[in-house]
Design an enzyme around this catalytic site. Structure first.
Site, PDB file in Angstrom:
ATOM      1  N   ASP A 116      30.969   3.896  40.681  1.00  0.00           N
ATOM      2  CA  ASP A 116      31.343   5.289  40.972  1.00  0.00           C
ATOM      3  C   ASP A 116      31.399   5.667  42.449  1.00  0.00           C
ATOM      4  OD1 ASP A 116      31.804   6.397  38.360  1.00  0.00           O
ATOM      5  OD2 ASP A 116      29.680   6.095  37.972  1.00  0.00           O
ATOM      6  N   ASP A 174      37.617   5.939  33.409  1.00  0.00           N
ATOM      7  CA  ASP A 174      37.253   6.820  34.527  1.00  0.00           C
ATOM      8  C   ASP A 174      37.369   6.101  35.878  1.00  0.00           C
ATOM      9  OD1 ASP A 174      35.885   6.945  32.065  1.00  0.00           O
ATOM     10  OD2 ASP A 174      34.347   8.274  32.821  1.00  0.00           O
TER      11      ASP A 174
HETATM   12  N1  GLY Z   1      31.921   8.693  34.050  1.00  0.00           N
HETATM   13  C1  GLY Z   1      32.284   9.954  34.387  1.00  0.00           C
HETATM   14  C2  GLY Z   1      32.383  10.936  33.291  1.00  0.00           C
HETATM   15  O1  GLY Z   1      31.435  11.184  32.587  1.00  0.00           O
HETATM   16  O2  GLY Z   1      33.420  11.492  33.146  1.00  0.00           O
END
Ligand code: GLY
Length: 393
Positions: A116, A174
Site C-alpha cells: 500500500d 486495489d
Molecule cells: N485495501 C483497501 C481497501 O480496503 O479498499
C-alpha cells in the site's frame, strides 16, 4: 382582459422562478463548496486532537476517534485530506498541518511489508510535491517507489499485495492504485524500470482479475510459475460478487493508467468498467451497497467511500474519453454521486468525529468499520470536488 392579465402575471412569475433556479452545475458547485468548508474545519479539529500522538485519524466508531500508526494502509490519507483542503481553500493553517502529518510518515519510505505504499506516500508526499516541488520530498517518493518494486515478481508479473493468509501469492485489485507513484518515479528519474513494473502489473491484472462484464475479483493468487492458484474475495460478499470499492478502484486505476501511458486498451477497459458500475449500481441516489450482490439488499449498508472513488474516477475519465456523449454521462453520474454525498444523509455538519462523510464500510465480512466515516472516503470526495471544480464547462 382580466384573464389575460392573470396569465401574464403567471408567466412572469414562472420566468422569474426559472431565472432564479440555479443550474445543475451551480447546484453541485454550491454543494461542494459547503462540503469543502465543513471538511476544512473538521480536519483542523482532528489535526489538533492528534497533535502529540504521532498517529493518524482513520475513523470514528462508538464515540471514539480511531487512529493508526504510519504502517497502516490508510496512514497517508489524513495528510492527503489536509493537502486537498489546503489546495481548495488556500488556508495556511491547513498547509502547516498537512506538512506535519506528512512528515510523520517519513520512516515508511523504506517499508516493504505490504503493497500500500502508493496510497500511503503518494497521497501525502505526492501532494506535497505537487504543491511545492521540494527535492527532499521527491527523494522520499522515489525511495518509496523502490521499496514497492521489491514486491514485484517478474515471473508472475504482479506486485505482491499481502504477506498474511493462506494464499501463495495474493494480489488484490486495489493494488492498481499504487501504480501512480511508479509512473511518477519514472517521469521524475528518467528510469523506465518503475514504468515497466507498473505496466506489467496493470496488464496482468487486466488479464486475470476481470470477468467479461467488467466486474472484478478482489483477490487473485498465483502459483510460483505464474499460473493462477485461486480467484475470489476477502473483503466482498462472495467470491463471484462485486465488492463496491473494488469496482471503484478498478475504474480509477485504469483511467490513471491511460492518463500515464496513452495506451488505448486501458481507456477501453476503464470505459467498460464505468459502464458496468453505472448499470450495476441500482440505488436511486447512486451510492452503492457495500457489495452489489449481497443477498440481503436492500437491508445492507451503503459504501460512501466507493461512491467517492467512483465520482473522482469518472470525472477524470470524462476528460480523457474521446466520445462526447460518454463524457457527459460520466460527469452527470459523478454529479449525482456528489449531490448525494453532499446531502444531510451522507454529509455530517457536526459530530461524526470531525470526518466529512458518513456511511462507509471498510471490511464487512470481518464486521470491521461498518457504516462509519472513513478517512479515505473524505479524501476521494475532496479529490472529486477538485476535479469537478476544475472541469472546463
Ligand atoms: N485495501 C483497501 C481497501 O480496503 O479498499
Amino acid at each position: 382582459m382580466k384573464n389575460l392579465k392573470r396569465t401574464i402575471m403567471a408567466l412572469l412569475l414562472l420566468a422569474v422562478a426559472a431565472g432564479c433556479k440555479p443550474s445543475r452545475q451551480q447546484q453541485v458547485t454550491e454543494a461542494l463548496q459547503k462540503g469543502i468548508a465543513i471538511a476544512a474545519d473538521g480536519f483542523k479539529a482532528n489535526a489538533a486532537a492528534c497533535d502529540t500522538m504521532n498517529r493518524f485519524p482513520r475513523t470514528y466508531e462508538n464515540g471514539v476517534l480511531v487512529t493508526v500508526d504510519a504502517y497502516d494502509w490508510t496512514s497517508g490519507f489524513f495528510a492527503g485530506d489536509l493537502w486537498l483542503a489546503y489546495e481548495l481553500t488556500g488556508d495556511k493553517e491547513l498547509e502547516v498541518a498537512a506538512r506535519k502529518y506528512t512528515s510523520q510518515l517519513y520512516e515508511i519510505k523504506d517499508f516493504t511489508g505490504h503493497h500500500d505504499l502508493g496510497f500511503m506516500i503518494y497521497c501525502s508526499y505526492g501532494r506535497q510535491w505537487a504543491n511545492f516541488q521540494e527535492p527532499e520530498v521527491l527523494q522520499i517518493i522515489i525511495d518509496a517507489a523502490n521499496s514497492l518494486c521489491t514486491r514485484f515478481n517478474p515471473q508472475i508479473g504482479q506486485i505482491r499485495s499481502w504477506d498474511f493468509g493462506e494464499w501463495n501469492y495474493p494480489v488484490i485489485v486495489d493494488n492498481l492504485m499504487n501504480l501512480e507513484m511508479l509512473f511518477f518515479a519514472s517521469k521524475m528519474t528518467g528510469d523506465r524500470k518503475y514504468y515497466d513494473v507498473a505496466v506489467k502489473h496493470a496488464d496482468t491484472t487486466l488479464e486475470n482479475h476481470f470477468r467479461p462484464d467488467g466486474s472484478s475479483y478482489h483477490v487473485v493468487s498465483y502459483n510460483n510459475d505464474g499460473t493462477i492458484e485461486s480467484k475470489g474475495t476477502f473483503q466482498g460478499f462472495a467470491h463471484e460478487s462485486s465488492w463496491a470499492r473494488g469496482q471503484a478502484w478498478t475504474v480509477y486505476g485504469y483511467t490513471m493508467c491511460y492518463r500515464e501511458t496513452g495506451d488505448e486498451k486501458y481507456l477501453t477497459h476503464a470505459e467498460h468498467i464505468a459502464n458496468y458500475i453505472m448499470n450495476a449500481v441500482q440505488t436511486e441516489d447512486k451510492i452503492p451497497y457495500w457489495d452489489y450482490h449481497d443477498t440481503a439488499i436492500p437491508d445492507v449498508p451503503r459504501d460512501a467511500s466507493a461512491a467517492a472513488v467512483t465520482a473522482s474516477a469518472l470525472l477524470e475519465l470524462s476528460t480523457l474519453t474521446k466520445d462526447e456523449e460518454k463524457s457527459q454521462t460520466y460527469v452527470a453520474y459523478a454529479e449525482d454521486i456528489l449531490l448525494s454525498l453532499s446531502s444531510p444523509e451522507y454529509m455530517s455538519e457536526e459530530g461524526n468525529g470531525n470526518f466529512l462523510l458518513k456511511h462507509s464500510v471498510s471490511h464487512k465480512p470481518l464486521n470491521s468499520e461498518v457504516d462509519v466515516p472513513l478517512v479515505y472516503a473524505d479524501y476521494y470526495y475532496l479529490e472529486a470536488a477538485q476535479r469537478y471544480l476544475s472541469l472546463k464547462k
